[in-house]
Design an enzyme around this catalytic site. Structure first.
Site, short mmCIF file in Angstrom:
data_model
loop_
_atom_site.label_atom_id
_atom_site.label_comp_id
_atom_site.label_asym_id
_atom_site.label_seq_id
_atom_site.Cartn_x
_atom_site.Cartn_y
_atom_site.Cartn_z
N GLY A 144 -71.63 70.49 14.12
CA GLY A 144 -70.25 70.64 13.70
C GLY A 144 -69.44 71.01 14.92
O GLY A 144 -69.99 71.10 16.00
N CYS A 145 -68.14 71.17 14.84
CA CYS A 145 -67.40 71.38 16.07
C CYS A 145 -65.93 71.73 15.85
O CYS A 145 -65.44 71.75 14.74
CB CYS A 145 -67.44 70.14 16.95
N ALA A 146 -65.24 71.97 16.97
CA ALA A 146 -63.78 72.12 17.01
C ALA A 146 -63.22 71.16 18.04
O ALA A 146 -63.86 70.94 19.07
CB ALA A 146 -63.40 73.54 17.39
#
Lengths: 501, 374
Positions: free
Chosen positions: B12-14
């Protein structure tokens, strides 16, 4: 040579407490198993004739009948099995090639059942097809490398003709002759309702079914039965049949007694004459010959119809498929060694060819390595039994699948494997007018529609589970599969990892 | 445990992106502040930035940013580089020692142009020539990795939280007109510098929040066109797909977006006849390039960037505008951190691209005008 050493394969058990002597079983059995003994005032059975088609069982109003495998057997022997001994008796009595029908029934590994499908958890959410859109539409046909558009976004690319399928399933080639008029009527109508295609097989296109042209693939087989310009142009696509999974390297033969007036008109051959499809096409002895036929058919249809080539899955199928792609075919149909048939030499059916799972994986890999996979469509056939098989076939590299046996089972087939006798009690693999009437095309098409819709729902659920909402993203997506109980070599050929990897 | 690159790591990430459409250069501090706001969307196993317009003195040279595990890898790479390119400048990429960034590889950059005789011999243009060079290094030299290969731009990435990565590379000292940032949340990784985002090929850089369930389909499709996916990472295929569509096939960015997040068939059915032909053909030809699964993604290219969600919006994406500045990020907080009073803030719909390009003469604004009050 009247003496037979054969014993019955099946035993008919009749519960005389339930039997009401209504004679339905007698009237239903084309193999003449049941009869009424006036002297005894009861129904009796001739086990020797029973093929276990279960028509009598299903239609018995009092459920008085049960058919079991006959308990009489030979001395146990791991090598000289029951089947091996029986086959020798049969051939010693007849001197003929053993015929059988439907697919290979030997206990080879079923590789579909050694593969499991992935599902998303947390990092990639699964998608619920009840809430979210899920797209199963596929287009079968040759694709250009790229799209070309002008500055006004008009498409300049000339797209080759495509077959639009609302779900990645088509009905396999089954000829009029091998199956009945009513079976064809059901298949054609179901294909129309489902937005998919059915395939006439090599027996020509009956005039009554020309109205289903946009949902029809017509075959050009070595016999060229029923092939003329109208036949070609009526259909949505043309398929050159080179091989069939049940009998690779073998031609076809519809005995003259089955060539009725109607079949004769459809096949364009004299009534009562044997319809022989030779093993090779008389004009194809090389890949360049095949290319010429492909383009002859394209010329004849003004380049408006996709032209596919159907081959059986054999050892060097990848190289053959590559040749077919380069010969200009729009799609390649590959039929695995468990594919069904109306009649095949039993030894051929059971021993020649390779599983479709390996064939599809090998062809997909080969075409990719040559950088041409995206330009041509691949259709997998040969014992697709359920929606999970379809998902696995597409993940291995197919664009769509053909179903034949499964469609016939939906119509009522009970897999007695006696299609070649022409006595199909279910009205499917027969031309006997009284038997044909037993298959109601109205009911038959609804059952087919139900089957394909049910499978499509299941495919959507499995896609959603994988976090995919377009079948396109499953094509060749082998990361979605894992193997169980396979050797490393088998895993390598299939291009998948082992479970846990 | 296998090193990432040999095994696929979901994550997952930003993400965050900022562009000044007038081309004015601004410091990398803004993007670092923006991505730092979303600290909890990362887990310290990857952060990175792409900066455009930072090398005006070498704008005609390919700027190769390289990671080396050791001097042998460096030597081997330089031998190939110098045999094929004229190198105008080679240097260590400046970094500062920080407490949070550890186990750094050797990090170098080279400003280079292909040797004319080699280019002529290859019968390729300089972009194709450079792609082959990049794939060659990444595939064949153990311990060497080209992580940036564009002109007048560069990628800076590491194992760590993005704000620490910015500090490590001294990004406050660079000035660019467009910046992308990424904070990574891989679920299980030994921590590999090459696995951090952005992923870059020539002038295309991608940062991605999500995981592509279509990865294997996309990878195999790209391999048919000569792309070599060495990293087993979803985002890598997105970068290559955009390179294929934009550079090789010449599609406008809007249509490239309609390939990776295609309209649904039922939407296509409702289109005008002309549009229907266009979108039907796009879907038929490029079905295998559809990016499936959850993503919000920012793709930077020569003219600007596009931010886009998957078509059923399984990941967050917010956009904002203030004057000539366009901001996109996973969260609105990351925008408001660096843009106190945006003129408008909106949440693009699934599959609806936010296109922000440099303003040229008489060019109308191309970014999405659909606005939803956040």
């Amino acid at each position: 040579m009247s003496l037979s050493y054969l014993t019955p394969e099946f035993k008919v058990l009749r519960d005389y407490d339930k039997c009401i002597n209504c004679k339905v079983c007698m009237r239903q059995c084309s193999f003449e198993v049941h009869s009424y003994d006036e002297h005894l005032d009861k129904m009796i059975s001739n086990d020797m004739n029973c093929v276990n088609c279960q028509r009598c069982v299903v239609l018995c109003p009092t459920q008085a009948l049960t058919i079991i495998k006959h308990p009489q057997t030979f001395k146990e022997h791991a090598n000289w099995t029951y089947d091996a001994i029986r086959d020798i008796y049969r051939q010693a009595e007849t001197g003929g090639v053993l015929l059988s029908s439907m697919g290979n029934d030997r206990p080879y590994p079923v590789y579909w059942d050694k593969m499991v499908i992935n599902a998303s958890q947390v990092t990639n959410p699964s998608i619920d097809p009840l809430r979210e859109p899920m797209e199963l539409r596929v287009y079968i046909g040759r694709k250009p490398d790229k799209i070309e558009i002008d500055e006004n976004l008009n498409v300049k690319t000339k797209m080759p003709p495509q077959l639009k399928l609302e779900t990645p399933i088509m009905f396999s080639a089954m000829s009029y002759g091998s199956i009945s008029y009513n079976a064809h009527a059901a298949l054609a109508r179901a294909a129309e309702e489902l937005g998919i295609l059915y395939n006439t097989g090599e027996g020509g296109l009956h005039k009554d079914f020309r109205k289903y042209g946009k949902n029809t693939i017509v075959q050009v087989a070595s016999g060229r039965f029923g092939v003329d310009r109208e036949y070609l142009n009526t259909a949505a696509a043309i398929e050159i049949k080179i091989g069939q999974g049940a009998k690779p390297g073998i031609g076809g033969h519809l005995p003259g007694e089955k060539v009725s007036e109607d079949i004769s008109a459809t096949r364009m051959i004299p009534p009562g004459s044997d319809a022989i499809s030779p093993a090779p096409h008389h004009d194809i002895y090389s890949i360049e010959d095949l290319a010429q036929l492909i383009y002859a058919l394209k010329e004849a249809t003004n380049y408006q119809k996709p032209v596919g080539v159907k081959i059986a899955a054999v050892n060097n199928v990848a190289a053959i498929a590559s040749g077919i792609a380069k010969a200009g075919a729009d799609y390649i149909a590959i039929d695995g060694f468990r594919g069904g048939t109306g009649a095949a030499p039993k030894r051929i059916r059971d021993n020649v060819g390779i599983p479709i799972e390996f064939a599809i994986a090998a062809v997909d890999a080969r075409l990719r390595s040559e950088g041409i996979r995206h330009t041509i469509s691949l259709v997998a056939a040969g014992s697709i039994r359920n929606s999970a098989d379809i998902v696995k076939a597409i993940a291995l590299g197919a664009d769509a699948v053909y179903i034949g046996t499964a469609a016939l089972i939906a119509l009522g087939c009970h897999m007695c494997q006696k299609c070649y006798t022409g006595k199909c009690n279910w009205g499917i693999a027969t031309q006997d007018p009284n038997l044909v009437k037993r298959l109601n095309p109205e009911i038959g098409y609804k059952r087919l529609v139900n089957l394909v819709q049910a499978w499509s729902h299941e495919i959507k659920e499995m896609l959603g589970g994988m976090g995919i909402n377009d079948i396109e993203s499953l094509k060749g997506n082998r990361l979605m599969l894992r193997g169980i109980g396979m050797t490393q070599k088998e895993l390598d050929i299939l291009g998948i990892l082992a479970a846990g990897e | 445990m296998l090193k990432e690159g040999y095994v696929r790591i979901p994550s997952g990430c930003a993400i965050s992106g900022i562009i000044d459409r007038t081309g004015r250069l601004f410091s990398g501090q803004s993007i670092a502040d923006s991505i730092a706001t979303m600290h909890d969307r990362s887990n310290g196993l990857g952060g990175g930035f792409a900066a455009y317009g930072i090398y005006p003195d070498f704008k005609d040279y390919f700027a190769f940013h390289m990671f080396y595990d050791d001097l042998i890898a460096k030597q081997e790479t330089e031998n190939i580089l110098k045999a094929n390119y004229i190198v105008a400048l080679e240097e260590k990429i400046p970094t500062r020692k920080t407490a949070h960034i550890k186990n750094a590889p050797l990090i170098y950059r080279y400003f280079a142009i292909p040797r004319p005789e080699k280019l002529k011999l290859s019968e390729l243009d300089e972009n194709e020539f450079t792609i082959k060079f990049v794939f060659n290094i990444n595939s064949n030299i153990p311990g060497a990795y080209v992580f940036s290969s564009g002109k007048n731009m560069g990628v800076f990435k590491a194992v760590g939280y993005p704000e620490d990565v910015a500090n490590f590379y001294k990004l406050e000292s660079y000035k660019g007109y467009m910046w992308l940032a990424h904070g990574r949340f891989p679920t299980n990784t030994p921590g590999w510098w090459g696995g951090a985002h952005p992923f870059n090929l020539l002038n295309i850089s991608v940062v991605h929040n999500g995981e592509l369930s279509s990865y294997d389909t996309n990878r195999k499709y790209l391999e048919e066109f000569g792309y070599i996916c060495t990293l087993q990472t979803d985002t890598e295929v997105a970068a290559y797909i955009f390179d294929l569509l934009l550079r090789r096939h010449g599609l406008p960015i809007e249509l490239a977006c309609k390939v990776v997040a295609s309209p649904l068939w039922k939407q296509v059915e409702r289109m005008s006849p002309k549009e229907k032909i266009l979108y039907t053909n796009l879907k038929i030809i490029y079905g295998r390039a559809l990016l499936n699964g959850p993503f919000s993604m920012i793709i930077a290219y020569e003219d600007g960037f596009v931010a886009i969600n998957d078509r059923i919006k399984l990941r967050p994406l917010t956009a904002a505008k203030k004057g000539d500045m366009i901001y996109v990020a996973s969260e609105e907080s990351a925008i408001r951190q660096v843009c106190k009073n945006p003129e408008s803030v909106w949440i693009p719909r699934g599959g609806e691209p936010v296109i922000a390009e440099l303003i040229r003469d008489n060019e109308k604004e191309m970014y999405s005008t659909k606005e939803v009050t956040a």
